[in-house]
Write an enzyme that holds these catalytic residues in place. Structure first.
Site, PDB file in Angstrom:
ATOM      1  N   GLU A   1       0.811  -1.219   0.000  1.00 52.57           N
ATOM      2  CA  GLU A   1       0.000   0.000   0.000  1.00 52.57           C
ATOM      3  C   GLU A   1       0.847   1.272   0.000  1.00 52.57           C
ATOM      4  O   GLU A   1       0.351   2.357   0.280  1.00 52.57           O
ATOM      5  CB  GLU A   1      -0.930  -0.013   1.209  1.00 52.57           C
TER       6      GLU A   1
ATOM      7  N   CYS B   1      -3.095  11.549   3.395  1.00 51.36           N
ATOM      8  CA  CYS B   1      -3.385  10.637   2.281  1.00 51.36           C
ATOM      9  C   CYS B   1      -3.100  11.302   0.943  1.00 51.36           C
ATOM     10  O   CYS B   1      -2.810  10.631  -0.040  1.00 51.36           O
ATOM     11  CB  CYS B   1      -4.845  10.192   2.314  1.00 51.36           C
TER      12      CYS B   1
ATOM     13  N   HIS C   1      -4.760   1.661   7.124  1.00 55.40           N
ATOM     14  CA  HIS C   1      -3.346   1.953   6.870  1.00 55.40           C
ATOM     15  C   HIS C   1      -2.711   2.467   8.153  1.00 55.40           C
ATOM     16  O   HIS C   1      -3.383   3.090   8.989  1.00 55.40           O
ATOM     17  CB  HIS C   1      -3.167   3.029   5.783  1.00 55.40           C
TER      18      HIS C   1
END
Length: 446
Positions: free
Chosen positions: A176, A370, A252
């Site tokens: 990720e 993000c 995450h």
């Protein structure tokens, strides 16, 4: 040997198909706002305003472009044929969930774009990039090829930059990107410690793992990237995320921890073995002392941390200390707002908190952190970056006008099948690659 270097932030420009399809199982905000009507224009302008605000404060601010969506090449690979209009109509009729997936603007969250290792840490003295395969989610697993093209167009000089393909797109090597990676150091140009946080061990079914939501990052993926980037043991730490946090919606690590310089800001439920993680970092961090700021669950329950995206804030080096750039939601959740006031008053390394409005992104489950990919660059490396990718006053004005010209202010799921939308996206992106000097990075341009 330390060189002068800066940490640049490359933010993802929100794409014209920004919508709320609720595609990300395990992301609480994404599921909570499914099928709401979005405002792509507002989302893009909010992102640009955040970039401009930081650039005006002197931070090195770059831009990563959105992707072509709906992605017709993916639909053709899946057996759909005919004109673009025919394909859109057929997929909308037969498989609306698939149309939503190939229309996602999720590439805006460039913390997932790649893992980046600075030249001070790597064996060959170059900055290394590995695009994330994002194999846990179909709508994101189709991103890495164009992401790689974008990164190669921006960081093109092979004397300074090394590019790797994404890892194999299988569950065992789920990656990720920088959302599960952070770097701690005495100075950006000095050798640092790269912290890789994983959710599960793929080749050990008996290892601890979440039971409600999937763990998207594997230890094996993190180890592979460390090898590809030429990181010696002295520059890397592998730590497992707490499975309980993943099951609480922390999909995450950057939703529960953030680090910069010698400061690590984290929730007590961030790591499965907190003591071991901190000890491993301290054993490798040279030239400075680690400032570990632990937020207790008694002060900020994990549910409030997830709802506010407290830890998905940008932690930025500032004169006299650190600046924490938080989403507006942090001031709307009482426990978090109170904690932030105490944090600033404590006299610790985080000296200031500033609020940023990124509500359109937050509704889909992405905060300020993000939206950015951090790239540490020496002065020489910074000069080697494609100049069109740096945000300047002139480029900000051009991009704002570009968004106003091309983006809709309302987008629903039904609009995704509109062939006019696809034409609008391609026209906009073709113009954008010219504005940023990226060349032909999109499939429709090649």
């Amino acid at each position: 040997m330390s060189q002068h270097a800066v940490e640049a932030n490359f933010d993802g420009l929100v794409g014209p198909t920004h919508n709320y399809a609720g595609l990300s199982w395990g992301n609480v905000a994404s599921k909570a706002n499914v099928h709401a009507v979005s405002n792509p224009r507002e989302a893009a302008l909010q992102g640009l305003a955040k970039m401009k605000r930081l650039a005006d404060r002197g931070y090195a601010q770059g831009i990563l472009p959105p992707h072509e969506r709906p992605h017709l090449p993916t639909l053709r690979r899946l057996g759909y044929a005919g004109t673009d209009t025919d394909i859109l109509a057929k997929v909308a009729r037969e498989a609306p969930a698939l149309l939503a997936a190939v229309s996602s603007a999720s590439a805006m969250w460039t913390a997932n774009a790649a893992t980046v290792s600075p030249s001070a840490d790597t064996s060959d003295g170059r900055v290394h990039f590995t695009p994330a395969n994002l194999s846990a989610k179909f709508h994101r697993a189709i991103e890495h090829e164009v992401t790689g093209r974008s990164l190669r167009a921006i960081f093109a000089d092979e004397r300074y930059f090394a590019h790797h393909p994404a890892l194999p797109s299988v569950a065992h090597f789920g990656d990720e990107g920088a959302a599960n990676h952070t770097r701690l150091c005495a100075g950006y140009g000095a050798p640092g410690v790269e912290l890789f946080v994983y959710g599960r061990v793929a080749f050990n079914e008996d290892a601890p793992a979440p039971t409600r939501f999937p763990a998207r990052q594997t230890l094996e993926a993190s180890q592979a990237i460390a090898r590809l980037h030429g990181l010696a043991d002295a520059h890397r730490v592998f730590a497992q995320q707490n499975p309980a946090a993943i099951d609480a919606g922390v999909f995450h690590n950057d939703v529960i921890a953030v680090g910069n310089g010698n400061t690590l800001f984290y929730h007590e439920l961030a790591f499965l073995d907190e003591a071991r993680t901190l000890a491993d970092i301290r054993a490798r961090l040279t030239g400075t002392e680690l400032h570990a700021i632990r937020v207790d669950a008694a002060e900020v329950p994990i549910e409030d941390a997830v709802a506010s995206y407290l830890f998905n804030s940008q932690l930025l080096e500032a004169p006299g200390g650190m600046l924490l750039a938080v989403p507006g939601e942090c001031r709307e959740v009482a426990s978090v707002s109170r904690y932030l006031d105490r944090l600033v008053a404590s006299g610790g390394p985080i000296q200031a908190v500033e609020v940023f409005d990124v509500k359109q992104s937050m509704k889909n489950g992405g905060g300020p952190a993000c939206l950015r990919l951090r790239v540490v660059l020496t002065d020489e490396e910074r000069q080697a970056v494609n100049p069109g990718a740096w945000l300047t006053d002139a480029l900000y004005a051009k991009l704002t006008a570009w968004v106003e010209r091309h983006y809709r202010d309302r987008l629903s799921q039904d609009d995704l099948a509109d062939p006019k939308l696809l034409d609008e996206v391609r026209t906009a992106l073709d113009e954008l690659t010219g504005l940023l000097g990226l060349g032909s990075i999109y499939d429709f341009q090649r």
